[in-house]
Design an enzyme around this catalytic site. Structure first.
Site, PDB file in Angstrom:
ATOM      1  CD  GLU A 147      -6.200  -7.488  19.392  1.00 48.34           C
ATOM      2  OE1 GLU A 147      -5.366  -7.792  20.258  1.00 48.34           O
ATOM      3  OE2 GLU A 147      -7.418  -7.465  19.594  1.00 48.34           O
ATOM      4  CB  CYS A 181      -7.469  -4.607  14.325  1.00 50.14           C
ATOM      5  SG  CYS A 181      -7.780  -3.050  13.490  1.00 50.14           S
ATOM      6  CD  GLU A 210      -2.792  -1.293   2.414  1.00 49.63           C
ATOM      7  OE1 GLU A 210      -2.867  -0.315   3.172  1.00 49.63           O
ATOM      8  OE2 GLU A 210      -3.431  -2.339   2.612  1.00 49.63           O
ATOM      9  CG  HIS A 269     -22.934 -16.810  17.007  1.00 48.07           C
ATOM     10  ND1 HIS A 269     -22.688 -18.121  16.639  1.00 48.07           N
ATOM     11  CD2 HIS A 269     -22.864 -16.781  18.371  1.00 48.07           C
ATOM     12  CE1 HIS A 269     -22.495 -18.856  17.722  1.00 48.07           C
ATOM     13  NE2 HIS A 269     -22.601 -18.072  18.780  1.00 48.07           N
ATOM     14  CG  ASP A 273     -24.920 -14.155   9.014  1.00 50.17           C
ATOM     15  OD1 ASP A 273     -25.153 -15.183   8.348  1.00 50.17           O
ATOM     16  OD2 ASP A 273     -25.671 -13.169   9.022  1.00 50.17           O
ATOM     17  CG  HIS A 282      -7.440  -7.029   9.505  1.00 48.87           C
ATOM     18  ND1 HIS A 282      -6.851  -7.912  10.384  1.00 48.87           N
ATOM     19  CD2 HIS A 282      -7.136  -5.784   9.963  1.00 48.87           C
ATOM     20  CE1 HIS A 282      -6.215  -7.229  11.319  1.00 48.87           C
ATOM     21  NE2 HIS A 282      -6.386  -5.945  11.090  1.00 48.87           N
ATOM     22  CG  HIS A 295      -0.745  -0.914  17.277  1.00 47.45           C
ATOM     23  ND1 HIS A 295      -1.599  -1.925  16.900  1.00 47.45           N
ATOM     24  CD2 HIS A 295      -1.046   0.139  16.487  1.00 47.45           C
ATOM     25  CE1 HIS A 295      -2.393  -1.489  15.935  1.00 47.45           C
ATOM     26  NE2 HIS A 295      -2.072  -0.238  15.672  1.00 47.45           N
ATOM     27  CG  ASP A 354      -6.552   6.988   6.462  1.00 46.76           C
ATOM     28  OD1 ASP A 354      -6.262   6.764   7.645  1.00 46.76           O
ATOM     29  OD2 ASP A 354      -7.708   6.891   6.001  1.00 46.76           O
TER      30      ASP A 354
END
Length: 765
Positions: free
Chosen positions: A671, A649, A490, A658, A662, A647, A701, A495
């Site tokens: 994470e 986090c 990227e 659940h 789905d 992804h 981090h 951002d």
């Protein structure tokens, strides 16, 4: 009529604190240099509010990392691994808790309620020896007073602090954190006594957990805490501030019954139903701090409507007891519209950043006091009318397409197990495949290239050449490390949300509209002002370019519709789900173009899906229904052999597992490491997950580099509750905030750990 601000952005209009923090962390400047920048920012904030006419100006809302960590420091609740030996907590211990250090990991970080702000989660247990270890609240009150500004010191309330904490490692999960109230109240008493001695006449306790669905014993804890504090609070005016949602009838009754409390602060933007409780049962002689100016969005206030609301409340509580306030801290908005030189005048007239909201709060207070600024109110009414009638806001074709979505649930035709089989035949991945989340380090040189291209100082050809070279470097590094599924790093994106918003219609962008996310990390949320569509492909060129550099699978990297929504300043003239459906259609077009271009693995990040979950359980089902549906819309049309990743986090996912299932993604990376592998407890408790899953094996981090053995141990814990054939190995999150000197050895150890486990699994057969 008095005015009040709950809190104010602390990074500075040009992110001055961010750069000072990073310079200090990199050992390029001293603690004194950092403290000087911080003092200058505090001084300018207090002066700005005083000059605007705000009566109740907050202090101790400034922080070097976050206000909960400040409270942990105030209480001396430092986990033993940081080897703190007592005394006033300094930067070394403070930042080690926040970021970790070479020898020990950081404390867990999670989202602040349903915002994109984060806080460091306190780790508590029965053996913690609380002590008054940071005098920051008193020092900042004195600092403001020396500048001629009498402030309202702000503390995280004792009950909210405990409810936002977690049992420390080794402490039973059933341990009652509220049982620690008698141990922390004495420290609060010391702080209050010092503030009184320093001359404070008001004090503000932020108790935002009062807006949650609380059991009766938790509500009783508020009653007990303030009864215990009552004698110490004698002689002070005490404001208990709540925000982000309505209060239940039980919580409102508890709030209004607190001993020693003079005033109650309520959010009347996200908590409009609280008005009914105020009208029916507000205690006589108490102050109401009415949060009518939105602290979480950037739209100009409807001043005429706010005046009507305030007049209704004035009739209930009395003219001298009503205070006009922001709905919550202005921390969640951009700093000052004055710094926006590139927004067109029409859109700019629709907006109000923190500095403008301070002016709005005071204008409303003056209007109620009979000193209405007619010109200011007329300009506001004209701006609201302009926004409502502007043709750039509405796109009939987009609205029609989004409305048609409700007729289907947009599920892929084949179940995930069959899809994974088809994908494995095409991708031929090893057991425990390795990947990363998307971004690679954003070097100074890379930032310079993007900056100069935006400023038209270099040509498009030179820009493309530089970005291609960066992608090649990232691809070569991943191949050298022997990572299985690659990313392009990227390099073209500053951002993840801003990048997509710049290429979608209905979005506007700021130059300096920065908002703090955590620590020194700032984001610049796009402004969604109108209907959303995708005029052209957004990522196909870069993903195709990256795939042409390797024979290994290359992930196409997209941001999902719910995350774009939750990480933007969203239009407030239609329901959020309608805007989300529009974004989902735009991302769907991009997914299908990536597939046509030969990209076989496409990641659609929904990092913020959990963040948007309403604070009240009664509203969860509706939100999750449209949020999960929006994600499925994006990829419902791809082939079985195209692998869809997502992804997530830095939130607590266990309560929505659940809904995550789905979503029907083929692989989810999530994470896990910084939260003490809390996620794995869901699977230990019997939840069956059949799709691919990659719980993060190390915390990105923190600058700390985990060893191969440590990562292998984490993977083994995962294998104890997850099937071998669905487990992926990856970091917690993207790597853009790290340096290559940290990333290379960490990824090398991660791959080595995966290979070690593969060997052990093969020999065990």
């Amino acid at each position: 009529m008095a005015s009040h601000i709950v809190g104010y952005p602390r990074m500075g209009p040009k992110r001055e604190l961010k750069f000072a923090l990073e310079s200090f962390w990199d050992k390029k400047s001293s603690a004194e240099d950092l403290q000087k920048v911080a003092a200058d920012l505090r001084s300018s904030i207090w002066k700005q509010m005083a000059d605007a006419g705000i009566k109740y100006i907050p202090s101790n809302t400034f922080s070097y990392y976050d206000q909960v960590l400040d409270t942990t420091s105030m209480l001396g609740a430092v986990p033993p691994r940081y080897s703190w030996n007592g005394g006033e907590i300094g930067f070394d211990t403070y930042f080690s808790m926040a970021r970790g250090n070479a020898s020990v990991p950081a404390m867990e970080m999670t989202k602040w309620f349903d915002t994109n702000y984060h806080f460091i989660v306190p780790e508590l247990g029965p053996d913690v020896n609380f002590s008054y270890a940071s005098h920051k609240a008193v020092d900042e009150y004195k600092e403001a007073k020396a500048l001629g500004v009498d402030t309202v010191p702000v503390l995280i309330g004792p009950v909210s602090y405990l409810l936002l904490s977690k049992p420390a490692k080794g402490v039973e999960k059933t341990f009652s954190l509220l049982s620690l109230l008698p141990k922390i109240i004495p420290v609060y008493k010391e702080v209050i006594s010092e503030l009184k001695a320093a001359g404070a006449s008001w004090i503000q306790f932020d108790e935002p957990t009062l807006v949650l669905d609380l059991d009766s014993y938790k509500l009783e804890a508020f009653t007990a805490a303030y009864a215990d504090l009552e004698s110490t609070l004698s002689g002070l005016n005490v404001l208990v501030e709540t925000y982000f949602a309505d209060l239940t009838a039980e919580a409102f009754k508890t709030l209004c019954g607190l001993k020693g409390v003079t005033a109650y602060g309520v959010d009347l933007v996200r908590g409009t139903q609280t008005i009914g409780l105020i009208k029916s049962d507000f205690p006589k002689g108490k102050y109401l701090f009415a949060g009518v100016v939105d602290g979480r969005n950037i739209w100009a206030n409807d001043l005429a409507s706010s005046v009507n609301t305030l007049q209704e409340l004035e009739a209930v509580v009395g003219k001298d007891k009503l205070v006009v306030s922001s709905s919550c801290s202005l921390l969640h908005t951009a700093v000052d519209l004055v710094n926006e030189t590139k927004l067109d005048d029409e859109i700019k007239s629709w907006l109000a950043f923190a500095a403008q909201k301070v002016v709005e709060v005071n204008a409303l207070a003056k209007a109620l006091a009979g000193q209405k600024d007619e010109a200011f109110f007329s300009a506001n009414a004209a701006a609201l009318a302009s926004r409502k009638s502007s043709p750039r806001v509405t796109n009939g074709a987009v609205q029609k397409a989004a409305a048609a979505l409700k007729s289907s649930d947009h599920r892929r035709a084949t179940n995930v197990s069959a899809r994974l089989d088809a994908q494995q035949k095409k991708l031929n991945l090893p057991v425990l495949p390795t990947t990363t989340i998307g971004s690679f380090p954003q070097t100074l040189e890379l930032r310079r290239v993007r900056r100069e291209f935006k400023a038209k100082k270099i040509s498009e050809d030179d820009y493309v050449k530089a970005i291609k070279e960066e992608i090649k470097k990232v691809v070569d590094l991943q191949e050298e490390l022997d990572i299985d599924v690659l990313v392009h790093g990227e390099p073209e994106r500053n951002d993840m949300v801003e990048y997509f918003g710049e290429q979608l219609s209905g979005f506007a962008f700021t130059v300096n509209g920065w908002v703090q996310s955590y620590g020194s990390r700032c984001v610049k949320p796009p402004i969604i002002y109108g209907d959303v569509s995708r005029p052209n492909p957004m990522t196909v060129f870069w993903s195709s370019t990256a795939q042409s550099m390797t024979a290994r699978p290359m992930k196409g990297m997209l941001t999902g519709p719910v995350t774009i929504l939750n990480w933007s300043f969203v239009r407030n003239d239609q329901p959020r789900f309608e805007t989300c459906y529009q974004i989902a259609l735009a991302i769907k077009d991009e997914v299908e173009d990536l597939e046509k271009a030969g990209i076989n693995v496409i990641q659609i990040d929904e990092a913020a899906l959990r963040e948007g979950l309403p604070l009240r359980k009664s509203e969860h089902a509706f939100y999750l229904k449209w949020a999960v549906h929006s994600f499925r819309i994006t990829n419902c049309g791809v082939q079985d052999t195209t692998q869809i990743h997502t992804h997530m986090c830095y939130s607590n996912f266990n309560d929505i597992i659940h809904s995550i299932i789905d979503m029907d993604a083929d692989v989810i990376t999530i994470e896990n490491s910084r939260s003490d592998e809390k996620l794995l407890s869901v699977f230990r408790e019997g939840v069956k997950y059949g799709a691919g899953i990659g719980p993060g094996v190390y915390d990105i981090h923190s600058p700390r580099i985990p060893s191969t053995e440590e990562i292998a141990d984490r993977i083994n814990k995962m294998l104890a509750v997850l099937e071998t054939n669905i487990l992926w190995v990856n970091p917690d999150c993207g790597l853009k905030t790290r340096k290559y000197a940290e990333v290379k050895p960490a990824l090398k150890n991660m791959v080595a750990a995966a290979k070690l486990l593969r060997t052990q699994l093969a020999s065990a057969k």
